[in-house]
Design a protein around this motif. Structure first.
Motif, PDB file in Angstrom:
ATOM      1  N   TYR A   1       0.837  -1.196   0.000  1.00  0.00           N
ATOM      2  CA  TYR A   1       0.000   0.000   0.000  1.00  0.00           C
ATOM      3  C   TYR A   1       0.876   1.252   0.000  1.00  0.00           C
TER       4      TYR A   1
ATOM      5  N   PHE B   1       2.073   4.287  -3.146  1.00  0.00           N
ATOM      6  CA  PHE B   1       2.133   5.736  -3.009  1.00  0.00           C
ATOM      7  C   PHE B   1       3.538   6.261  -3.315  1.00  0.00           C
TER       8      PHE B   1
ATOM      9  N   PHE C   1      -2.664  -3.826  -2.449  1.00  0.00           N
ATOM     10  CA  PHE C   1      -3.021  -2.411  -2.528  1.00  0.00           C
ATOM     11  C   PHE C   1      -4.535  -2.256  -2.608  1.00  0.00           C
ATOM     12  N   PHE C   2      -5.173  -3.071  -3.434  1.00  0.00           N
ATOM     13  CA  PHE C   2      -6.630  -3.022  -3.580  1.00  0.00           C
ATOM     14  C   PHE C   2      -7.314  -3.289  -2.238  1.00  0.00           C
TER      15      PHE C   2
ATOM     16  N   ASN D   1      -6.760  -0.402   0.227  1.00  0.00           N
ATOM     17  CA  ASN D   1      -7.522   0.738  -0.266  1.00  0.00           C
ATOM     18  C   ASN D   1      -9.010   0.559   0.043  1.00  0.00           C
TER      19      ASN D   1
ATOM     20  N   SER E   1     -11.113   2.944   2.530  1.00  0.00           N
ATOM     21  CA  SER E   1     -12.287   3.616   1.961  1.00  0.00           C
ATOM     22  C   SER E   1     -13.538   3.360   2.794  1.00  0.00           C
TER      23      SER E   1
ATOM     24  N   TYR F   1      -9.954  11.438   0.139  1.00  0.00           N
ATOM     25  CA  TYR F   1      -9.167  10.207   0.053  1.00  0.00           C
ATOM     26  C   TYR F   1      -9.271   9.610  -1.357  1.00  0.00           C
ATOM     27  N   SER F   2     -10.454   9.582  -1.918  1.00  0.00           N
ATOM     28  CA  SER F   2     -10.637   9.034  -3.266  1.00  0.00           C
ATOM     29  C   SER F   2      -9.818   9.797  -4.295  1.00  0.00           C
TER      30      SER F   2
ATOM     31  N   VAL G   1      -6.039   8.915  -3.828  1.00  0.00           N
ATOM     32  CA  VAL G   1      -5.620   7.568  -4.215  1.00  0.00           C
ATOM     33  C   VAL G   1      -5.857   7.288  -5.707  1.00  0.00           C
TER      34      VAL G   1
ATOM     35  N   SER H   1      -3.717   4.436  -7.823  1.00  0.00           N
ATOM     36  CA  SER H   1      -4.528   3.302  -8.284  1.00  0.00           C
ATOM     37  C   SER H   1      -4.344   3.064  -9.778  1.00  0.00           C
TER      38      SER H   1
END
Length: 125
Positions: A4, A8, A26-27, A30, A34, A53-54, A57, A61
Motif C-alpha cells: 500500500y 504511493f 493495494f486493492f 484501499n 475507503s 481520500y478518493s 488515491v 490506483s
C-alpha cells in the motif's frame, strides 16, 4: 501494508511491472481504508473525508493498475475498458488475476525474478 505504501511511493510510475500480490494487497488496503473513511463520514454527516481520500488515491490506483497490466504483457491503456459497465469490469478483473509473463517483456523485467527459460524454478533430475 508495504504494498500500500509502495504504491504511493511509485504513485506516478506507469512504466514498470507489478506482481499480482502487489496489486491485490493495494486493492485490499484501499478498500478497507475507503470503508472506514465512509463510516467516519456517515457518523460526521459529511462526504469530505472519503472524497478527499478518493482523489488522493486516484493516481496511485491508476499507476499500480497499469503496472499490473504491464506484467501480463498488456498496455496500461487497457484500464479504459473499465468504462464499459459490468463487461469491462469483468475483463479487467480477469486481466488483473492472470499470472505475469515469465522473463522480461517490453515493460521491464519480471518482478518475480523468473526467467522465461527457467520453467518456473522446476529442475529436471
Amino acid at each position: 501494508m508495504e504494498y500500500y505504501i509502495g504504491a504511493f511511493k511509485k504513485f506516478a510510475d506507469f512504466t514498470d511491472r507489478a506482481r499480482r500480490k502487489e496489486y491485490w494487497m493495494f486493492f485490499l488496503f484501499n478498500l478497507i481504508v475507503s470503508i472506514l473513511l465512509q463510516l467516519v463520514d456517515v457518523i460526521l454527516g459529511t462526504v469530505v473525508i472519503s472524497t478527499l481520500y478518493s482523489l488522493t488515491v486516484l493516481l496511485p490506483s491508476l499507476a499500480v493498475g497499469a503496472r499490473r497490466l504491464h506484467d501480463t504483457g498488456r498496455s496500461g491503456w487497457w484500464q479504459l475498458i473499465g468504462i464499459i459497465p459490468v463487461i469491462g469490469w469483468i475483463v479487467l478483473i480477469v486481466f488483473y488475476c492472470q499470472d505475469g509473463e515469465p522473463g522480461d517483456n517490453e515493460y521491464g523485467h519480471n518482478p518475480k525474478g523468473i526467467d522465461a527459460d527457467d520453467d518456473y524454478g522446476v529442475t529436471n533430475v
